[in-house]
Design a protein around this motif. Structure first.
Motif, PDB file in Angstrom:
ATOM      1  N   UNK A  44      11.883   2.297  -3.987  1.00  0.00           N
ATOM      2  CA  UNK A  44      12.354   3.271  -5.211  1.00  0.00           C
ATOM      3  C   UNK A  44      13.366   4.357  -4.665  1.00  0.00           C
ATOM      4  N   UNK A  45      12.972   4.942  -3.494  1.00  0.00           N
ATOM      5  CA  UNK A  45      13.738   5.890  -3.174  1.00  0.00           C
ATOM      6  C   UNK A  45      15.187   5.300  -2.599  1.00  0.00           C
ATOM      7  N   UNK A  46      15.327   3.938  -2.293  1.00  0.00           N
ATOM      8  CA  UNK A  46      16.660   3.488  -1.981  1.00  0.00           C
ATOM      9  C   UNK A  46      17.230   2.893  -3.060  1.00  0.00           C
ATOM     10  N   UNK A  47      16.846   3.059  -4.336  1.00  0.00           N
ATOM     11  CA  UNK A  47      17.150   2.514  -5.614  1.00  0.00           C
ATOM     12  C   UNK A  47      17.379   0.998  -5.495  1.00  0.00           C
ATOM     13  N   UNK A  48      16.583   0.280  -4.861  1.00  0.00           N
ATOM     14  CA  UNK A  48      16.554  -1.027  -5.033  1.00  0.00           C
ATOM     15  C   UNK A  48      15.605  -1.603  -6.077  1.00  0.00           C
ATOM     16  N   UNK A  49      14.774  -0.815  -6.441  1.00  0.00           N
ATOM     17  CA  UNK A  49      13.888  -1.025  -7.644  1.00  0.00           C
ATOM     18  C   UNK A  49      13.249  -0.065  -8.394  1.00  0.00           C
ATOM     19  N   UNK A  50      13.346  -0.302  -9.608  1.00  0.00           N
ATOM     20  CA  UNK A  50      12.919   0.835 -10.729  1.00  0.00           C
ATOM     21  C   UNK A  50      11.500   0.489 -11.036  1.00  0.00           C
ATOM     22  N   UNK A  51      10.638   1.414 -10.604  1.00  0.00           N
ATOM     23  CA  UNK A  51       9.078   1.000 -10.926  1.00  0.00           C
ATOM     24  C   UNK A  51       8.782   1.965 -12.309  1.00  0.00           C
ATOM     25  N   UNK A  52       8.346   0.882 -13.182  1.00  0.00           N
ATOM     26  CA  UNK A  52       7.812   1.720 -14.401  1.00  0.00           C
ATOM     27  C   UNK A  52       6.503   1.878 -14.670  1.00  0.00           C
ATOM     28  N   UNK A  53       5.757   1.281 -13.528  1.00  0.00           N
ATOM     29  CA  UNK A  53       4.210   1.379 -13.809  1.00  0.00           C
ATOM     30  C   UNK A  53       3.553   0.292 -12.738  1.00  0.00           C
ATOM     31  N   UNK A  54       2.387   0.504 -12.129  1.00  0.00           N
ATOM     32  CA  UNK A  54       1.718  -0.333 -11.234  1.00  0.00           C
ATOM     33  C   UNK A  54       0.287  -0.006 -11.257  1.00  0.00           C
ATOM     34  N   UNK A  55      -0.523  -1.119 -11.022  1.00  0.00           N
ATOM     35  CA  UNK A  55      -1.982  -1.001 -10.597  1.00  0.00           C
ATOM     36  C   UNK A  55      -2.236  -1.889  -9.512  1.00  0.00           C
ATOM     37  N   UNK A  56      -3.035  -1.257  -8.573  1.00  0.00           N
ATOM     38  CA  UNK A  56      -3.397  -1.902  -7.487  1.00  0.00           C
ATOM     39  C   UNK A  56      -4.979  -2.160  -7.535  1.00  0.00           C
ATOM     40  N   UNK A  57      -5.290  -3.374  -7.759  1.00  0.00           N
ATOM     41  CA  UNK A  57      -6.800  -3.843  -7.744  1.00  0.00           C
ATOM     42  C   UNK A  57      -7.195  -4.283  -6.429  1.00  0.00           C
ATOM     43  N   UNK A  58      -8.460  -4.748  -6.135  1.00  0.00           N
ATOM     44  CA  UNK A  58      -9.123  -4.981  -4.661  1.00  0.00           C
ATOM     45  C   UNK A  58      -8.456  -6.397  -4.214  1.00  0.00           C
ATOM     46  N   UNK A  59      -7.939  -7.198  -5.100  1.00  0.00           N
ATOM     47  CA  UNK A  59      -7.523  -8.550  -4.661  1.00  0.00           C
ATOM     48  C   UNK A  59      -6.187  -8.805  -5.282  1.00  0.00           C
ATOM     49  N   UNK A  60      -5.613  -7.940  -5.981  1.00  0.00           N
ATOM     50  CA  UNK A  60      -4.140  -8.193  -6.651  1.00  0.00           C
ATOM     51  C   UNK A  60      -3.591  -7.145  -7.136  1.00  0.00           C
TER      52      UNK A  60
END
Length: 156
Positions: A44-60
């Motif tokens: 995100x800081x290097x403007x390579x990806x615009x991240x609109x949302x994420x969730x980290x689960x225990x295995x994915x």
């Protein structure tokens, strides 16, 4: 050529899921989840990806992201994070698993080379001994066979 009913718009947000091999619950360890978060922050800081949302689960993990070349950026993200997680696990969780130093590899290769030479010398002396032994022919006479291979009809 078949037409697809789907249209892919590169700059539009995509819903992505990344899974861990064999569904191992590695993201339950905060240090490993932090590797994911740091990698996403970098992109995100290097403007390579615009991240609109994420969730980290225990295995994915799930992402809603967009990029100029999304498949390239996600491939780089997965490659980097996988290597970082493997390195972390090797160093912190499995300290008994160590990589041999380059001098150890060289010494082991030299030892292996010497063992191969010794084995080759033993095999050559065995071949010479077998080649000099006499073999009975069809007419009952013994004759010496020279060389390393016996003729097919005299091997029985």
């Amino acid at each position: 050529m078949a037409r697809s009913r789907y249209k892919f718009l590169e700059k539009q947000p995509h819903f992505l899921t990344c899974t861990v091999v064999n569904w191992l619950p590695i993201f339950s360890q905060p240090e490993l989840a932090q590797i994911i978060i740091s990698s996403l922050d970098f992109l995100q800081n290097h403007q390579r990806l615009s991240l609109h949302g994420y969730v980290i689960m225990e295995n994915h993990l799930h992402l809603i992201a967009s990029a100029e070349n999304l498949s390239k950026e996600i491939a780089a993200f997965k490659s980097f994070t996988a290597r970082s997680i493997i390195d972390y696990l090797e160093e912190m969780i499995f300290p008994l698993v160590r990589k041999p130093a380059s001098t150890e590899i060289i010494l082991n290769l030299e030892k292996l080379s010497q063992e191969n030479e010794e084995s080759s010398d033993r095999n050559n002396s065995d071949r010479e001994r077998v080649a000099k032994e006499s073999v009975s022919t069809d007419d009952g006479k013994d004759e010496a066979i020279e060389g390393n291979v016996l003729p097919f009809d005299k091997r029985q």
